[in-house]
Structure formats: C-alpha cells, structure tokens
Design a protein around this motif. Sequence first.
Motif, PDB file in Angstrom:
ATOM      1  N   ARG A  63       0.827  -1.208   0.000  1.00 48.79           N
ATOM      2  CA  ARG A  63       0.000   0.000   0.000  1.00 48.79           C
ATOM      3  C   ARG A  63       0.861   1.258   0.000  1.00 48.79           C
ATOM      4  O   ARG A  63       0.491   2.279  -0.595  1.00 48.79           O
ATOM      5  CB  ARG A  63      -0.933  -0.015   1.213  1.00 48.79           C
ATOM      6  N   LEU A  64       2.006   1.203   0.659  1.00 45.96           N
ATOM      7  CA  LEU A  64       2.905   2.355   0.743  1.00 45.96           C
ATOM      8  C   LEU A  64       3.821   2.470  -0.475  1.00 45.96           C
ATOM      9  O   LEU A  64       4.553   3.457  -0.605  1.00 45.96           O
ATOM     10  CB  LEU A  64       3.773   2.253   2.011  1.00 45.96           C
ATOM     11  N   GLY A  65       3.800   1.461  -1.323  1.00 46.98           N
ATOM     12  CA  GLY A  65       4.693   1.486  -2.470  1.00 46.98           C
ATOM     13  C   GLY A  65       6.146   1.285  -2.087  1.00 46.98           C
ATOM     14  O   GLY A  65       7.060   1.850  -2.704  1.00 46.98           O
ATOM     15  N   ALA A  66       6.386   0.484  -1.063  1.00 50.64           N
ATOM     16  CA  ALA A  66       7.750   0.260  -0.570  1.00 50.64           C
ATOM     17  C   ALA A  66       8.612  -0.380  -1.650  1.00 50.64           C
ATOM     18  O   ALA A  66       8.186  -1.322  -2.330  1.00 50.64           O
ATOM     19  CB  ALA A  66       7.715  -0.623   0.668  1.00 50.64           C
ATOM     20  N   ARG A  67       9.832   0.119  -1.764  1.00 52.32           N
ATOM     21  CA  ARG A  67      10.732  -0.381  -2.808  1.00 52.32           C
ATOM     22  C   ARG A  67      11.776  -1.345  -2.260  1.00 52.32           C
ATOM     23  O   ARG A  67      12.447  -2.030  -3.011  1.00 52.32           O
ATOM     24  CB  ARG A  67      11.453   0.806  -3.477  1.00 52.32           C
ATOM     25  N   GLY A  68      11.929  -1.379  -0.934  1.00 50.47           N
ATOM     26  CA  GLY A  68      12.986  -2.196  -0.344  1.00 50.47           C
ATOM     27  C   GLY A  68      12.622  -3.666  -0.247  1.00 50.47           C
ATOM     28  O   GLY A  68      11.470  -4.073  -0.442  1.00 50.47           O
ATOM     29  N   ARG A  69      13.643  -4.461   0.056  1.00 51.47           N
ATOM     30  CA  ARG A  69      13.450  -5.892   0.225  1.00 51.47           C
ATOM     31  C   ARG A  69      12.860  -6.163   1.600  1.00 51.47           C
ATOM     32  O   ARG A  69      13.178  -5.477   2.581  1.00 51.47           O
ATOM     33  CB  ARG A  69      14.793  -6.603   0.076  1.00 51.47           C
ATOM     34  N   MET A  70      12.006  -7.159   1.721  1.00 52.25           N
ATOM     35  CA  MET A  70      11.434  -7.534   3.001  1.00 52.25           C
ATOM     36  C   MET A  70      12.008  -8.870   3.458  1.00 52.25           C
ATOM     37  O   MET A  70      12.046  -9.838   2.697  1.00 52.25           O
ATOM     38  CB  MET A  70       9.905  -7.622   2.909  1.00 52.25           C
ATOM     39  N   LEU A  71      12.479  -8.903   4.708  1.00 47.53           N
ATOM     40  CA  LEU A  71      13.032 -10.114   5.300  1.00 47.53           C
ATOM     41  C   LEU A  71      12.309 -10.403   6.605  1.00 47.53           C
ATOM     42  O   LEU A  71      11.861  -9.491   7.301  1.00 47.53           O
ATOM     43  CB  LEU A  71      14.529  -9.942   5.577  1.00 47.53           C
ATOM     44  N   SER A  72      12.221 -11.668   6.957  1.00 46.05           N
ATOM     45  CA  SER A  72      11.549 -12.040   8.203  1.00 46.05           C
ATOM     46  C   SER A  72      12.501 -11.895   9.387  1.00 46.05           C
ATOM     47  O   SER A  72      13.701 -12.149   9.287  1.00 46.05           O
ATOM     48  CB  SER A  72      11.036 -13.473   8.125  1.00 46.05           C
ATOM     49  N   LEU A  73      11.943 -11.483  10.511  1.00 50.87           N
ATOM     50  CA  LEU A  73      12.662 -11.501  11.790  1.00 50.87           C
ATOM     51  C   LEU A  73      11.632 -11.809  12.862  1.00 50.87           C
ATOM     52  O   LEU A  73      10.745 -10.998  13.136  1.00 50.87           O
ATOM     53  CB  LEU A  73      13.356 -10.171  12.079  1.00 50.87           C
ATOM     54  N   HIS A  74      11.730 -13.023  13.421  1.00 51.28           N
ATOM     55  CA  HIS A  74      10.789 -13.443  14.441  1.00 51.28           C
ATOM     56  C   HIS A  74      11.553 -14.175  15.540  1.00 51.28           C
ATOM     57  O   HIS A  74      12.789 -14.288  15.489  1.00 51.28           O
ATOM     58  CB  HIS A  74       9.693 -14.330  13.836  1.00 51.28           C
ATOM     59  N   GLU A  75      10.823 -14.674  16.525  1.00 49.13           N
ATOM     60  CA  GLU A  75      11.486 -15.244  17.702  1.00 49.13           C
ATOM     61  C   GLU A  75      12.337 -16.464  17.375  1.00 49.13           C
ATOM     62  O   GLU A  75      13.274 -16.788  18.108  1.00 49.13           O
ATOM     63  CB  GLU A  75      10.449 -15.602  18.769  1.00 49.13           C
ATOM     64  N   HIS A  76      12.042 -17.139  16.272  1.00 48.70           N
ATOM     65  CA  HIS A  76      12.779 -18.354  15.937  1.00 48.70           C
ATOM     66  C   HIS A  76      14.036 -18.097  15.109  1.00 48.70           C
ATOM     67  O   HIS A  76      14.900 -18.974  15.030  1.00 48.70           O
ATOM     68  CB  HIS A  76      11.862 -19.333  15.196  1.00 48.70           C
ATOM     69  N   ASN A  77      14.152 -16.938  14.479  1.00 53.84           N
ATOM     70  CA  ASN A  77      15.329 -16.694  13.632  1.00 53.84           C
ATOM     71  C   ASN A  77      16.077 -15.415  13.972  1.00 53.84           C
ATOM     72  O   ASN A  77      17.002 -15.029  13.258  1.00 53.84           O
ATOM     73  CB  ASN A  77      14.923 -16.675  12.149  1.00 53.84           C
ATOM     74  N   GLU A  78      15.670 -14.745  15.047  1.00 57.74           N
ATOM     75  CA  GLU A  78      16.273 -13.443  15.352  1.00 57.74           C
ATOM     76  C   GLU A  78      17.792 -13.528  15.516  1.00 57.74           C
ATOM     77  O   GLU A  78      18.550 -12.746  14.933  1.00 57.74           O
ATOM     78  CB  GLU A  78      15.641 -12.847  16.616  1.00 57.74           C
ATOM     79  N   THR A  79      18.250 -14.484  16.312  1.00 58.69           N
ATOM     80  CA  THR A  79      19.686 -14.600  16.559  1.00 58.69           C
ATOM     81  C   THR A  79      20.446 -14.879  15.267  1.00 58.69           C
ATOM     82  O   THR A  79      21.508 -14.282  15.002  1.00 58.69           O
ATOM     83  CB  THR A  79      19.952 -15.712  17.586  1.00 58.69           C
ATOM     84  N   ALA A  80      19.898 -15.765  14.435  1.00 55.44           N
ATOM     85  CA  ALA A  80      20.564 -16.096  13.173  1.00 55.44           C
ATOM     86  C   ALA A  80      20.558 -14.931  12.195  1.00 55.44           C
ATOM     87  O   ALA A  80      21.443 -14.825  11.336  1.00 55.44           O
ATOM     88  CB  ALA A  80      19.886 -17.312  12.536  1.00 55.44           C
ATOM     89  N   ARG A  81      19.587 -14.045  12.310  1.00 54.87           N
ATOM     90  CA  ARG A  81      19.455 -12.932  11.376  1.00 54.87           C
ATOM     91  C   ARG A  81      20.425 -11.782  11.693  1.00 54.87           C
ATOM     92  O   ARG A  81      20.723 -10.955  10.826  1.00 54.87           O
ATOM     93  CB  ARG A  81      18.019 -12.416  11.412  1.00 54.87           C
ATOM     94  N   ILE A  82      20.955 -11.726  12.909  1.00 59.39           N
ATOM     95  CA  ILE A  82      21.756 -10.576  13.338  1.00 59.39           C
ATOM     96  C   ILE A  82      22.977 -10.361  12.444  1.00 59.39           C
ATOM     97  O   ILE A  82      23.279  -9.233  12.031  1.00 59.39           O
ATOM     98  CB  ILE A  82      22.174 -10.741  14.816  1.00 59.39           C
TER      99      ILE A  82
END
Length: 283
Positions: A49-68
């Motif tokens: 809806r906002l017309g976002a141009r950036g990439r979206m990645l998941s960050l949740h309780e199960h992958n937060e540490t690995a995503r850092i």
Amino acid sequence: MSDKTGMLYVVATPIGNLDDLSPRAARLLADVDVVLAEDTRHSGRLLRRLGARGRMLSLHEHNETARIGDVLERLERGESIALISDAGTPLVSDPGYRLVRAVGDAGYTLIPVPGACAAIAALSVAGLPSDRFVFEGFMPNRASARRERLSRLATDERTLIFYEAPHRIAAFLDDLCAVLGGERRAFVAREMTKLHESGYRDSLEALSAAAQTDPDFARGELVVVVEGAGPAPVASEEELDAMLRLLLEEMPARQAARVAARLLGVGRNEAYRRTLELGADNT
C-alpha cells in the motif's frame, strides 16, 4: 550519533486503523533498503500500500539470533533498515531486542519512529493511575505458573497492564480475582482502533462474570489494565508492641527490632525505640 552510515529504524505500525500510521513512518518504510518484519505476508499488505521499494526479510522469535549477522553486514554496507512488528511498537511483547542490542553494540545508529502501542492506548482510556505502571505482556499458559507470577504482583502499587488471548481471557480474569482480589478496578480493551472496538470497565469480579456470559468478550485482541495494590496498612503501636514482646523472649533487642520492622512494615529505628521503651536491654 554514530559516524557509520548504516541505520536501523524501529518503526511503529498501526494496531488496527491504517490511518494511525504517521507520515514519517510511511515515508521511511517506503524508502529504506530493507524492512525486517515479524510476518512478511501480514506486513506485505501494508508495504504494498505504501509502495515500498525495499526488500522484506523475516525476523521473528525463531530466527532473530541467526538474522543478526546478515543485518550487521547490510549496515556495514551502508544500507538503511526498518524493523517492524505485526502491529504496534516493535519489541513490546515482540521479538527484536537482541537485534537492537547487537546493532547498538556494533556502533550503528538506532532511531525510534514512535506510533501506536496497544498497552499505552489502553492505559490512556482506562481511568486508572497512569503516573506509575508496569507492563507484564502475556502471562504463562499454565494456570499454576500464571497464578504464581500474579502472586509476585499482588502487592505492587503500580497499575498493571497485560496482553491476553481471546480463548484465555475468562480463565485469566478468574486468576486475577483469585490472586489480586475481585474488588480491584480494571479495564479490558478489545479490538482497539478497529471497527468493533469496545471497552469494559468494572471490578475484576464483575468483569470475570461478564467474560462468562458475553460472547463478544472473547473476540479479538485484548489488553487488560488492573488497578495496583493499595498502600500496605501501617501496624498500630499495639500490634508492634505485641510482636516485640514475643520476639524479645527469643532474641536480643536489635534483632527483634529488625524482624518486627520487616514483618510489620514499620521503620527499623521506630521498632528499636519501642524495644527500649518496653524495657529491653540495649543489646
């Protein structure tokens, strides 16, 4: 402000009404290189809806540490990143604090973009003291663990704020009555900022009864705000004297004063003064 170019924005999003998204937040979410979202499918609708141009990645309780590590590498390259949750202010009963701590420790700039927060929104209309409060989030699933946790809050004089799931609200209100006392004033906010928003304001006992009979009570997102405990009653001089006489039969005056002060909530100096007035040895 760090001299490193990469930045992490912690961006609040609406909790129900899309009009609550600030212009600043909308602009940032549309312009950043990466958006970290708890649920990419859920947040994807807002970003499209906002017309976002950036990439979206998941960050949740199960992958937060690995995503850092990946986030730090992107910041090192000078990318701008926004962290959002499914709704409301990130990190408030949601994942993200480990990432924020790692980004800060690495020397990158962290910028909050304030907005909606269900806990604060409910507090603002609860009609309960708001100068001092404590946010407890979700209580444990098991009834025994939930009651044990509540027992630690039973004497807290601050206003208490909880999140609760619809299928557990009746049991949770029963536990609040059992542990904190049914006479306490409370407010239950349901579906705030949404079409069927409603609020229930009454004693815990009355709210617990309503949860058993009102089918709407257990529908939608819920915030429970509870009046804090009243000040601890001050022991009378007669109660202090009776306690001290018993203790002085078993222990020296200074130790008796310490124990009585702790048990009755009076000042240690006051308790010691009374031991002397009762004729105890100055030991």
